[in-house]
Scaffold this motif. Structure first.
Motif, PDB file in Angstrom:
ATOM      1  N   VAL A  69       0.843  -1.197   0.000  1.00 35.46           N
ATOM      2  CA  VAL A  69       0.000   0.000   0.000  1.00 35.46           C
ATOM      3  C   VAL A  69       0.878   1.246   0.000  1.00 35.46           C
ATOM      4  CG1 VAL A  69      -1.821   1.244   1.234  1.00 35.46           C
ATOM      5  CG2 VAL A  69      -1.839  -1.258   1.199  1.00 35.46           C
ATOM      6  N   ALA A  70       1.950   1.216   0.777  1.00 33.75           N
ATOM      7  CA  ALA A  70       2.871   2.355   0.809  1.00 33.75           C
ATOM      8  C   ALA A  70       3.511   2.583  -0.557  1.00 33.75           C
ATOM      9  CB  ALA A  70       3.945   2.114   1.866  1.00 33.75           C
ATOM     10  N   GLU A  71       3.811   1.511  -1.289  1.00 37.50           N
ATOM     11  CA  GLU A  71       4.416   1.659  -2.611  1.00 37.50           C
ATOM     12  C   GLU A  71       3.471   2.366  -3.580  1.00 37.50           C
ATOM     13  OE1 GLU A  71       6.269  -1.051  -6.249  1.00 37.50           O
ATOM     14  OE2 GLU A  71       6.011  -1.943  -4.252  1.00 37.50           O
ATOM     15  N   ILE A  72       2.174   2.094  -3.452  1.00 40.51           N
ATOM     16  CA  ILE A  72       1.200   2.787  -4.299  1.00 40.51           C
ATOM     17  C   ILE A  72       1.263   4.292  -4.038  1.00 40.51           C
ATOM     18  CG2 ILE A  72      -1.275   3.064  -4.789  1.00 40.51           C
ATOM     19  CD1 ILE A  72      -1.580   0.068  -4.005  1.00 40.51           C
ATOM     20  N   GLY A  73       1.360   4.663  -2.751  1.00 37.28           N
ATOM     21  CA  GLY A  73       1.457   6.078  -2.414  1.00 37.28           C
ATOM     22  C   GLY A  73       2.736   6.709  -2.957  1.00 37.28           C
ATOM     23  N   GLN A  74       3.833   5.944  -2.947  1.00 33.14           N
ATOM     24  CA  GLN A  74       5.100   6.466  -3.453  1.00 33.14           C
ATOM     25  C   GLN A  74       5.047   6.689  -4.959  1.00 33.14           C
ATOM     26  OE1 GLN A  74       7.742   3.444  -2.020  1.00 33.14           O
ATOM     27  NE2 GLN A  74       7.631   4.128   0.112  1.00 33.14           N
ATOM     28  N   ARG A  75       4.289   5.847  -5.658  1.00 32.28           N
ATOM     29  CA  ARG A  75       4.178   6.004  -7.111  1.00 32.28           C
ATOM     30  C   ARG A  75       3.246   7.154  -7.492  1.00 32.28           C
ATOM     31  NH1 ARG A  75       4.020   0.042 -10.037  1.00 32.28           N
ATOM     32  NH2 ARG A  75       5.656  -0.971  -8.799  1.00 32.28           N
ATOM     33  N   HIS A  76       2.398   7.562  -6.559  1.00 31.46           N
ATOM     34  CA  HIS A  76       1.448   8.644  -6.826  1.00 31.46           C
ATOM     35  C   HIS A  76       1.539   9.674  -5.698  1.00 31.46           C
ATOM     36  CE1 HIS A  76      -0.473   6.431 -10.137  1.00 31.46           C
ATOM     37  NE2 HIS A  76      -0.329   5.360  -9.374  1.00 31.46           N
ATOM     38  N   PRO A  77       2.515  10.557  -5.742  1.00 30.67           N
ATOM     39  CA  PRO A  77       2.733  11.499  -4.635  1.00 30.67           C
ATOM     40  C   PRO A  77       1.584  12.474  -4.411  1.00 30.67           C
ATOM     41  CG  PRO A  77       4.140  12.009  -6.528  1.00 30.67           C
ATOM     42  CD  PRO A  77       3.530  10.674  -6.796  1.00 30.67           C
ATOM     43  N   GLU A  78       0.666  12.585  -5.373  1.00 27.51           N
ATOM     44  CA  GLU A  78      -0.485  13.463  -5.171  1.00 27.51           C
ATOM     45  C   GLU A  78      -1.512  12.869  -4.203  1.00 27.51           C
ATOM     46  OE1 GLU A  78      -1.080  11.797  -9.401  1.00 27.51           O
ATOM     47  OE2 GLU A  78       0.405  11.621  -7.803  1.00 27.51           O
ATOM     48  N   LEU A  79      -1.306  11.617  -3.817  1.00 22.23           N
ATOM     49  CA  LEU A  79      -2.193  10.967  -2.855  1.00 22.23           C
ATOM     50  C   LEU A  79      -1.715  11.225  -1.435  1.00 22.23           C
ATOM     51  CD1 LEU A  79      -2.745   7.477  -4.549  1.00 22.23           C
ATOM     52  CD2 LEU A  79      -4.117   9.562  -4.802  1.00 22.23           C
ATOM     53  N   GLY A  80      -2.658  11.304  -0.519  1.00 15.08           N
ATOM     54  CA  GLY A  80      -2.331  11.442   0.897  1.00 15.08           C
ATOM     55  C   GLY A  80      -2.477  10.116   1.614  1.00 15.08           C
ATOM     56  N   ARG A  81      -3.274  10.095   2.668  1.00 19.49           N
ATOM     57  CA  ARG A  81      -3.471   8.878   3.450  1.00 19.49           C
ATOM     58  C   ARG A  81      -4.207   7.833   2.609  1.00 19.49           C
ATOM     59  NH1 ARG A  81      -6.087  10.882   8.326  1.00 19.49           N
ATOM     60  NH2 ARG A  81      -4.016  11.484   9.013  1.00 19.49           N
ATOM     61  N   LEU A  82      -3.788   6.567   2.724  1.00 21.04           N
ATOM     62  CA  LEU A  82      -4.387   5.458   1.979  1.00 21.04           C
ATOM     63  C   LEU A  82      -4.966   4.434   2.941  1.00 21.04           C
ATOM     64  CD1 LEU A  82      -1.530   4.813  -0.638  1.00 21.04           C
ATOM     65  CD2 LEU A  82      -3.565   6.224  -0.940  1.00 21.04           C
ATOM     66  N   ARG A  83      -6.027   3.751   2.481  1.00 14.94           N
ATOM     67  CA  ARG A  83      -6.658   2.714   3.300  1.00 14.94           C
ATOM     68  C   ARG A  83      -7.251   1.665   2.361  1.00 14.94           C
ATOM     69  NH1 ARG A  83      -8.454   3.368   8.654  1.00 14.94           N
ATOM     70  NH2 ARG A  83      -9.980   1.856   9.398  1.00 14.94           N
ATOM     71  N   LEU A  84      -6.710   0.458   2.416  1.00 17.09           N
ATOM     72  CA  LEU A  84      -7.223  -0.641   1.610  1.00 17.09           C
ATOM     73  C   LEU A  84      -8.287  -1.383   2.424  1.00 17.09           C
ATOM     74  CD1 LEU A  84      -6.829  -2.165  -1.116  1.00 17.09           C
ATOM     75  CD2 LEU A  84      -5.348  -3.737   0.142  1.00 17.09           C
ATOM     76  N   VAL A  85      -9.529  -1.318   1.986  1.00 15.02           N
ATOM     77  CA  VAL A  85     -10.647  -1.921   2.707  1.00 15.02           C
ATOM     78  C   VAL A  85     -10.981  -3.258   2.051  1.00 15.02           C
ATOM     79  CG1 VAL A  85     -13.034  -1.658   3.457  1.00 15.02           C
ATOM     80  CG2 VAL A  85     -11.533   0.350   3.333  1.00 15.02           C
ATOM     81  N   VAL A  86     -10.918  -4.315   2.840  1.00 15.75           N
ATOM     82  CA  VAL A  86     -11.184  -5.667   2.343  1.00 15.75           C
ATOM     83  C   VAL A  86     -12.543  -6.111   2.870  1.00 15.75           C
ATOM     84  CG1 VAL A  86     -10.295  -8.012   2.157  1.00 15.75           C
ATOM     85  CG2 VAL A  86      -8.709  -6.108   2.480  1.00 15.75           C
ATOM     86  N   SER A  87     -13.377  -6.628   1.979  1.00 19.60           N
ATOM     87  CA  SER A  87     -14.724  -7.061   2.369  1.00 19.60           C
ATOM     88  C   SER A  87     -15.092  -8.300   1.563  1.00 19.60           C
ATOM     89  CB  SER A  87     -15.730  -5.927   2.147  1.00 19.60           C
ATOM     90  OG  SER A  87     -15.766  -5.557   0.784  1.00 19.60           O
ATOM     91  N   ARG A  88     -16.350  -8.708   1.682  1.00 18.95           N
ATOM     92  CA  ARG A  88     -16.868  -9.842   0.904  1.00 18.95           C
ATOM     93  C   ARG A  88     -17.948  -9.348  -0.038  1.00 18.95           C
ATOM     94  NH1 ARG A  88     -14.444 -14.583   0.434  1.00 18.95           N
ATOM     95  NH2 ARG A  88     -16.336 -15.845   0.652  1.00 18.95           N
ATOM     96  N   ASP A  89     -17.871  -9.781  -1.292  1.00 22.21           N
ATOM     97  CA  ASP A  89     -18.904  -9.507  -2.285  1.00 22.21           C
ATOM     98  C   ASP A  89     -19.511 -10.846  -2.661  1.00 22.21           C
ATOM     99  OD1 ASP A  89     -20.539  -8.622  -4.285  1.00 22.21           O
ATOM    100  OD2 ASP A  89     -18.928  -8.058  -5.671  1.00 22.21           O
ATOM    101  N   GLY A  90     -20.604 -11.183  -1.978  1.00 21.02           N
ATOM    102  CA  GLY A  90     -21.157 -12.521  -2.127  1.00 21.02           C
ATOM    103  C   GLY A  90     -20.222 -13.532  -1.513  1.00 21.02           C
ATOM    104  N   GLU A  91     -19.694 -14.435  -2.341  1.00 22.20           N
ATOM    105  CA  GLU A  91     -18.778 -15.459  -1.839  1.00 22.20           C
ATOM    106  C   GLU A  91     -17.329 -15.158  -2.200  1.00 22.20           C
ATOM    107  OE1 GLU A  91     -19.666 -17.896   0.181  1.00 22.20           O
ATOM    108  OE2 GLU A  91     -21.676 -17.042   0.096  1.00 22.20           O
ATOM    109  N   ASN A  92     -17.072 -13.922  -2.628  1.00 17.02           N
ATOM    110  CA  ASN A  92     -15.727 -13.572  -3.067  1.00 17.02           C
ATOM    111  C   ASN A  92     -15.145 -12.430  -2.233  1.00 17.02           C
ATOM    112  OD1 ASN A  92     -15.742 -15.371  -5.379  1.00 17.02           O
ATOM    113  ND2 ASN A  92     -17.182 -13.945  -6.325  1.00 17.02           N
TER     114      ASN A  92
END
Length: 407
Positions: free
Chosen positions: A330-353
């Motif tokens: 996740v930190a690497e994504i922020g480093q590749r896009h310096p215009e981004l600030g705080r990041l949060r990867l939200v993991v959930s379930r979509d049906g059975e996936n």
């Protein structure tokens, strides 16, 4: 005397100058150990004279130590000296092998106990374990450095401990808050007199407000300490009850999880500590624990940095669709896009996936940026997901870069 020594209420600029004048020599000595020589290859110790320079050094993660120690026992090559040059040798689960230096108060705990009201001549019941792990000796050596007498009780053996309390009349307790309550409850049930204990320093377990109120109702003034088996006492409470004061002789940083980059003051991040013990220095050891700095100084007069205390774990590695996703990615994504600030990867379930959404703070949201970040998310994680661009300062300040919301 309200403070342990004059270091505690010195001008912060004096403390900074003192620490960073000593850091180059600590680095030079550490780099004589083969693993540190490799880890810090190319570093000029003389140039590391402030926080900005320190922040450019690589992180050493505590989570990596078990594998490093197992590959090259006992200390992974990070200690410049044989095991026989230390006073005591311990192990913690992992295993992580910890040496204890021979000087007085090697874990820097006396000032934390002093802040909790411990004084010379006090009898202290120490219920941390003395078996293999360093916990018992960390608190034992701190209390004896103050001139206290210590009962090396360790955990368990409640009935025998009640006998010791009635015989020696200890005024202070060190141990987990849970075991303190067990002792108090057992004493009440058995009609044993444990009233001599009026103050405590607790660590090693959560101390929620409900338990704090319970302990206080029993006539005990209990203070929290944040300590680890590698570094000893890192921070501690004082009578002001306004956060935890960072211990002297340590340099503490709060960094973005998955990186070594310091966060803005007040943001939640991972605790990184540098210690200056010439016999066994730690250089930017990332503990895996979350906290945040507090503004200003404690009302008790101690002038060092304060932190909020333990706020969770920084290692939020999560398995998604059978693959591990780590905060570093996740930190690497922020480093590749310096215009981004705080990041949060939200993991959930979509049906059975499994499903994941990367929420990214930015002041320049547009379809092109969203598309570019979505492509980077797939390239870095090797998984498909969606990107949601959100307003600056809209994500929670809790240190989480991966939030697993699956049931």
């Amino acid at each position: 005397m309200p403070h342990f020594d004059t270091l505690e209420n010195c001008d912060p600029s004096h403390r900074h100058a003192n620490l960073f004048s000593r850091l180059p020599e600590a680095l030079r000595h550490a780099m004589q150990a083969p693993a540190y020589a490799k880890h810090l290859k190319g570093v000029n110790p003389a140039a590391i004279v402030d926080r900005a320079a320190l922040a450019r050094l690589p992180i050493l993660r505590k989570s990596e130590l078990p594998a490093l120690h197992k590959a090259k026992p006992p200390f992974g090559g990070f200690v410049n000296g044989p095991p026989g040059s230390f006073g005591r040798l311990f192990t913690s689960p992992g295993p992580i092998f910890e040496p204890e230096s021979k000087h007085v108060d090697p874990w820097r705990g006396a000032r934390a106990l002093y802040a909790a009201g411990f004084r010379a001549g006090d009898v202290v019941l120490n219920t941390f374990s003395y078996h293999l792990t360093p916990g018992g000796f960390i608190f034992d050596s701190a209390a004896r450095a103050l001139g206290c007498a210590v009962i090396p009780a360790g955990p368990g053996n409640v009935e025998q401990q009640l006998e010791l309390i009635e015989a020696y009349r200890p005024v202070a307790y060190t141990g987990t808050p849970d075991f303190l309550k067990i002792l108090l409850d057992a004493g009440r049930a058995a009609k044993r007199d444990v009233s001599s204990i009026t103050r405590a320093t607790v660590s090693g377990a959560a101390f929620p407000p409900s338990l704090q109120d319970e302990i206080r109702s029993r006539g005990i003034d209990a203070y929290q300490a944040f300590a680890t088996a590698d570094l000893g006492f890192i921070a501690y409470e004082s009578s002001a009850r306004d956060g935890m004061i960072v211990n002297e002789d340590l340099i503490l940083e709060i960094v973005r999880p998955g990186t070594g980059d310091p966060v803005p003051d007040g943001d939640v991040g991972e605790i990184v500590v540098t210690s200056l013990d010439p016999h066994h220095a730690w250089i930017r050891l990332a503990l895996g624990d979350l906290s945040a700095t507090l503004p200003g100084h404690s009302a008790c007069g101690r002038s060092n940095m304060r932190i909020k205390g333990w706020m969770g774990r920084a290692d939020q590695t999560t398995k998604i669709k059978g693959m591990f996703v780590r905060p570093e990615q996740v930190a690497e994504i922020g480093q590749r896009h310096p215009e981004l600030g705080r990041l949060r990867l939200v993991v959930s379930r979509d049906g059975e996936n499994d499903a994941m959404v990367l929420k990214a703070e930015t002041a320049s949201a547009d379809a092109g940026l969203q598309e570019a970040v979505t492509a980077t998310l797939r390239a870095v994680s090797k998984l498909g997901g969606t990107v949601e661009l959100v307003a600056p300062a809209s994500l929670p300040n809790d240190g989480k870069v991966i939030a697993d919301e699956r049931a």
